[in-house]
Design a protein around this motif. Structure first.
Motif, short mmCIF file in Angstrom:
data_model
loop_
_atom_site.label_atom_id
_atom_site.label_comp_id
_atom_site.label_asym_id
_atom_site.label_seq_id
_atom_site.Cartn_x
_atom_site.Cartn_y
_atom_site.Cartn_z
N PHE A 1 3.83 -18.37 41.53
CA PHE A 1 5.03 -17.96 40.81
C PHE A 1 6.05 -19.07 40.92
O PHE A 1 6.09 -19.81 41.91
CB PHE A 1 5.60 -16.67 41.42
CG PHE A 1 4.77 -15.46 41.17
CD1 PHE A 1 4.97 -14.69 40.04
CD2 PHE A 1 3.77 -15.08 42.06
CE1 PHE A 1 4.20 -13.57 39.80
CE2 PHE A 1 3.00 -13.97 41.84
CZ PHE A 1 3.21 -13.20 40.70
N LYS A 2 6.90 -19.17 39.93
CA LYS A 2 8.00 -20.12 40.01
C LYS A 2 8.91 -19.69 41.15
O LYS A 2 9.01 -18.51 41.48
CB LYS A 2 8.74 -20.18 38.69
CG LYS A 2 7.85 -20.76 37.58
CD LYS A 2 8.59 -20.95 36.29
CE LYS A 2 7.64 -21.60 35.28
NZ LYS A 2 8.26 -21.78 33.99
N SER B 1 11.22 -16.34 41.66
CA SER B 1 11.06 -15.75 40.34
C SER B 1 9.78 -14.91 40.31
O SER B 1 8.88 -15.11 41.12
CB SER B 1 10.98 -16.87 39.31
OG SER B 1 10.54 -16.39 38.07
N ASP B 2 9.72 -14.03 39.31
CA ASP B 2 8.48 -13.29 39.09
C ASP B 2 7.72 -13.85 37.89
O ASP B 2 6.79 -13.24 37.40
CB ASP B 2 8.76 -11.79 38.92
CG ASP B 2 9.62 -11.47 37.71
OD1 ASP B 2 10.17 -12.40 37.09
OD2 ASP B 2 9.75 -10.28 37.38
N GLU B 3 8.09 -15.05 37.46
CA GLU B 3 7.42 -15.70 36.35
C GLU B 3 6.23 -16.51 36.87
O GLU B 3 6.36 -17.33 37.78
CB GLU B 3 8.40 -16.63 35.63
CG GLU B 3 7.84 -17.23 34.36
CD GLU B 3 8.85 -18.12 33.65
OE1 GLU B 3 8.39 -19.00 32.90
OE2 GLU B 3 10.07 -17.96 33.86
N LYS C 1 8.45 -7.07 42.09
CA LYS C 1 8.40 -7.60 40.71
C LYS C 1 7.14 -8.45 40.52
O LYS C 1 6.49 -8.38 39.47
CB LYS C 1 9.64 -8.43 40.41
CG LYS C 1 10.90 -7.61 40.25
CD LYS C 1 12.09 -8.51 39.98
CE LYS C 1 13.37 -7.72 39.79
NZ LYS C 1 14.53 -8.62 39.55
N ARG C 2 6.82 -9.26 41.50
CA ARG C 2 5.62 -10.10 41.39
C ARG C 2 4.35 -9.25 41.35
O ARG C 2 3.43 -9.52 40.59
CB ARG C 2 5.57 -11.09 42.55
CG ARG C 2 6.60 -12.19 42.43
CD ARG C 2 6.59 -13.12 43.61
NE ARG C 2 7.47 -14.26 43.40
CZ ARG C 2 7.70 -15.20 44.30
NH1 ARG C 2 7.11 -15.13 45.49
NH2 ARG C 2 8.51 -16.20 44.03
N VAL D 1 3.97 -7.80 37.94
CA VAL D 1 3.47 -8.79 36.98
C VAL D 1 1.95 -8.85 37.04
O VAL D 1 1.26 -8.83 36.01
CB VAL D 1 4.10 -10.18 37.23
CG1 VAL D 1 3.35 -11.28 36.47
CG2 VAL D 1 5.57 -10.18 36.84
#
Length: 178
Positions: A66-67, A70-72, A126-127, A130
């Motif tokens: 993940f970044k 972040s959860d991206e 959040k992760r 995802v």
């Protein structure tokens, strides 16, 4: 001859009535049922243990990054997530064969020890969500999977005082939940 055959049940009944009462009755049907239940339970336990070990190993092998904070997802995760989804499909088959039908796949998100615990708990949730969405998009039924944020409560490496150790603690794991 017919008189002898006709009196045989009466003689057997008399023998049973005159024999001493057994101190403990043996339920052979119950023993067989218990033995087969124990064997089935052992097979289920073995399957669950094997599947959980496989899920941990595959999750670590197919770990997506993940970044930072972040959860991206970072680039390059598509094939890893496909492999992970295939592992879950195989796990379901193995569990069904062993008679294990009531379970969910729990995706737990984890963070390193940097930052406030409340923030880490939220970020890890959040992760995990995802990864849950990604697995659902790859064919895992929504009803079979749940996401949970663990924050930094269960580190893989302690202390996480180097960038490499921190990276190992920023992860997700998949295990069976009953």
């Amino acid at each position: 001859m017919t008189k002898l055959i006709a009196t045989l049940p009466w003689v057997l009944g008399l023998c049973l009535a005159l024999s001493p009462a057994p101190t403990q009755a043996i339920d052979f049907g119950g023993l067989a049922k218990k033995a087969s239940g124990t064997a089935a339970s052992g097979a289920r336990d073995k399957a669950v243990k094997e599947v959980n070990a496989k899920l941990l190993a595959e999750g670590r092998k197919n770990q997506c990054s993940f970044k930072t904070d972040s959860d991206e997802l970072a680039a390059g995760c598509d094939q890893k997530l496909k492999n992970l989804a295939n592992t879950l499909v195989d796990a379901k088959k193995r569990l069904n064969v062993a008679g294990v039908t009531s379970f969910k796949f729990e995706v737990s998100g984890h963070t390193d020890s940097s930052g406030k615990p409340e923030h880490n708990k939220e970020l890890s949730g959040k992760r995990a969500a995802v990864i849950e969405r990604e697995l659902i998009a790859r064919g895992i039924a929504k009803s079979e999977i749940v996401a949970v944020g663990m924050g930094s409560d269960r580190p893989l490496v302690t202390p996480d005082n180097t960038p490499a150790k921190k990276a190992k603690n920023r992860r997700y794991e998949i295990q069976l939940r009953f």
